[in-house]
Design an enzyme around this catalytic site. Structure first.
Site, short mmCIF file in Angstrom:
data_model
loop_
_atom_site.label_atom_id
_atom_site.label_comp_id
_atom_site.label_asym_id
_atom_site.label_seq_id
_atom_site.Cartn_x
_atom_site.Cartn_y
_atom_site.Cartn_z
CD GLU A 152 2.88 0.59 1.41
OE1 GLU A 152 4.00 0.90 1.84
OE2 GLU A 152 1.95 0.27 2.15
CD GLU A 257 -2.23 -3.79 2.88
OE1 GLU A 257 -1.93 -3.03 3.83
OE2 GLU A 257 -1.43 -4.13 2.01
#
Ligand code: XIL
Length: 366
Positions: A152, A257
């Site tokens: 991220e 995810e």
């Protein structure tokens, strides 16, 4: 004769139980020729305190990602203290059951140890950065299959997120993270992982980042698209385009995810930024007792569409990982609003396969 009766009963009982288990298909077997099938494992499961979930993990998955225990705040709680306890247990579990570990993660702006929060000096940040990557990645080299080296690092517009690493170490910190990881873990695959990087602007940022790492002569083996989406509103065209563009860079593409929320979103945009939370209300938590059949079907259809696409691009996709085993485990019960009842995965709170599970299984034509 009479004495033999109980034996006959117990044999047939075993046979019956055996057949019942055998009747649930196994994701990892069904997708054996396509890609690895993973799940996130939480602390309870790693500690062996959730035996029912552990049984299901062994039956269904051939890849696991630790949901939290290898994040910096847990694995290096203090400057000079490391806590490898749970991570080592995960390694033992995976080895025993022939499961690949995707270690998650080395460098991330979130879930940092408390001592990092007020760190001012660039020298200290650099020292932490080098020590953390080197120590943790080298310990698990040859024991884990892969690392999410950086997690991220991008903003929605494709620019670099202004976190402590960018602030103190400058634009090249991501290349440096991969360089250090490559040195510390030469036998481990190295990935970049992020959410919304199927979206055009953020995707362009990720592609620029990957090209920059490659141009520096540093190894990057793959990209993980997190896949926190909404049932009934999965960005299929962007996902397909992303698979094509990322695989054209010569790297593995993964969905790392995966979960599909069925609950209303308090914001216009989908985000997985763990700091974005808000207050709840009854309107925002409509399915506290059970998921209505109509929504169950919406979820199943979205999963079927996604896996149909994944199977189409099986040569480019190396792994699909769900963010949790069952709905009860999902972080989406607490994010972005605490205390909700969400249903984003393939197994329900009793570990029973949902309609979405069978639709996913049916996407593979044997
Ligand atoms: C989440 C975990 O599931 C939660 O248990 C934790 O409280 C916060 O983090 N993107 C990621 C994951 O890369 O590490 C996050 O996991 C979900 C969003």
């Amino acid at each position: 004769m009479i004495k033999k009766l109980p034996l006959i009963f117990s044999v047939s009982a075993v046979l019956f139980v055996g057949t019942a288990i055998a009747q649930t298909p196994s994701l990892k077997d069904v997708f054996k020729k396509e890609f690895l099938i993973g799940t996130a494992m939480n602390a309870q499961q790693i500690e062996g305190k959730d035996t029912a979930a552990d049984r299901l993990i062994k039956q269904q998955f051939n890849a696991v990602t630790p949901e939290n225990c290898m994040k910096a705040e847990i694995i290096q709680p203090r400057w000079d203290t490391y806590n490898f306890d749970l991570a080592d247990k995960l390694v033992a579990f995976a080895k025993k059951n022939n499961i690949k570990i995707n270690a998650h993660n080395l460098i991330w702006h979130s879930q940092l140890p408390a001592f990092m929060h007020h760190m001012q000096s660039a020298d200290s940040v650099r020292q932490y950065f080098v020590n953390h990557i080197t120590k943790v990645a080298s310990r698990y080299d040859g024991k884990v299959y892969s690392w999410d080296v950086v997690n991220e690092a991008l903003n929605e517009d494709g620019t670099l997120r202004k976190d402590i690493f960018l602030d103190k170490l400058g634009d090249d910190y991501i290349v440096e993270a991969f360089r250090l990881a490559q040195k510390a873990a030469p036998h481990t695959k190295l990935y970049y992982n992020d959410y919304n990087i199927e979206q055009p602007k953020k995707r362009a940022g990720a592609i620029a980042l990957i090209k920059k790492i490659q141009a520096a002569g540093v190894r990057i083996d793959g990209v993980g698209i997190q896949g926190h989406w909404k049932a009934g509103n999965v960005p299929m065209a962007d996902i397909e385009e992303s698979i094509k563009e990322y695989s054209a860079l010569g790297i593995e593409v993964m969905f790392t995810e995966l979960d599909l929320s069925v609950l209303p979103n308090p914001w216009d945009k989908v985000t997985a930024d763990v700091s974005a939370t808000t207050e709840g209300s009854a309107k925002m938590n409509p399915y506290t007792k059970s998921l209505p059949d109509s929504m169950q079907q919406v979820l199943a259809k979205s999963y079927a569409d996604l896996f149909t696409l994944f199977v189409k691009y099986k040569k480019d996709i190396s792994r699909v990982t769900f963010w949790g085993v069952d709905d009860g485990q999902s972080w989406l019960n607490g994010f972005p609003i605490r205390g909700r009842t969400n249903y984003p995965l393939l197994f329900d709170r009793n570990l029973k396969p949902k309609p979405a599970f069978f639709r996913v299984i049916a996407t593979v034509k044997k």
